[in-house]
Design an enzyme around this catalytic site. Structure first.
Site, PDB file in Angstrom:
ATOM      1  N   TYR A  53     -14.327  71.300  19.221  1.00 41.89           N
ATOM      2  CA  TYR A  53     -13.600  71.494  20.524  1.00 41.89           C
ATOM      3  C   TYR A  53     -14.581  73.232  21.099  1.00 41.89           C
ATOM      4  O   TYR A  53     -14.584  73.575  20.897  1.00 41.89           O
ATOM      5  CB  TYR A  53     -12.462  71.329  20.856  1.00 41.89           C
ATOM      6  CG  TYR A  53     -11.698  70.512  20.192  1.00 41.89           C
ATOM      7  CD1 TYR A  53     -11.523  69.455  20.473  1.00 41.89           C
ATOM      8  CD2 TYR A  53     -11.547  70.634  19.013  1.00 41.89           C
ATOM      9  CE1 TYR A  53     -10.774  68.393  20.215  1.00 41.89           C
ATOM     10  CE2 TYR A  53     -10.212  69.169  18.026  1.00 41.89           C
ATOM     11  CZ  TYR A  53     -10.481  68.275  18.894  1.00 41.89           C
ATOM     12  OH  TYR A  53      -9.752  66.877  18.545  1.00 41.89           O
ATOM     13  N   CYS A  54     -14.222  72.512  22.485  1.00 43.18           N
ATOM     14  CA  CYS A  54     -15.142  73.357  23.430  1.00 43.18           C
ATOM     15  C   CYS A  54     -14.832  75.070  23.196  1.00 43.18           C
ATOM     16  O   CYS A  54     -13.464  75.107  22.626  1.00 43.18           O
ATOM     17  CB  CYS A  54     -14.570  72.809  24.600  1.00 43.18           C
ATOM     18  SG  CYS A  54     -15.298  73.583  25.997  1.00 43.18           S
ATOM     19  N   PRO A  55     -15.761  75.203  22.905  1.00 45.95           N
ATOM     20  CA  PRO A  55     -17.447  74.734  23.264  1.00 45.95           C
ATOM     21  C   PRO A  55     -18.022  74.528  22.297  1.00 45.95           C
ATOM     22  O   PRO A  55     -19.547  74.159  22.306  1.00 45.95           O
ATOM     23  CB  PRO A  55     -18.200  76.372  24.461  1.00 45.95           C
ATOM     24  CG  PRO A  55     -17.242  77.557  23.532  1.00 45.95           C
ATOM     25  CD  PRO A  55     -16.037  76.656  22.706  1.00 45.95           C
TER      26      PRO A  55
END
Length: 79
Positions: free
Chosen positions: A16-18
């Site tokens: 998940y981000c980033p």
């Protein structure tokens, strides 16, 4: 028009981000100009964040498409 040949595919599903963007950055640094890198991500933010980064870095967004529950995003290295 047919899809270009993908030089390298990075499976960042589950990250998940980033994470997916960082995987792309790492991969594009070692790629050759003209290479097409495809990233697979189930993080919805990637569908927005990666194209923004690609434009900022002056590479080419080849495609961005939703496949089942994840995104396939391809980038052509321009420099």
């Amino acid at each position: 028009m047919s899809e270009p040949t993908v030089t390298e595919s990075v499976d960042a599903r589950g990250s998940y981000c980033p994470g997916p963007l960082m995987e792309l950055v790492k991969t594009i640094k070692s790629a050759q100009v003209g290479d097409v890198i495809e990233i697979l991500s189930n993080d919805e933010g990637s569908a927005k964040d990666i194209p923004v980064w690609v434009k900022k870095m002056k590479h080419e967004l080849v495609y961005r498409k939703k496949v089942n529950d994840y995104w396939k995003i391809a980038i052509r290295k321009k420099h």
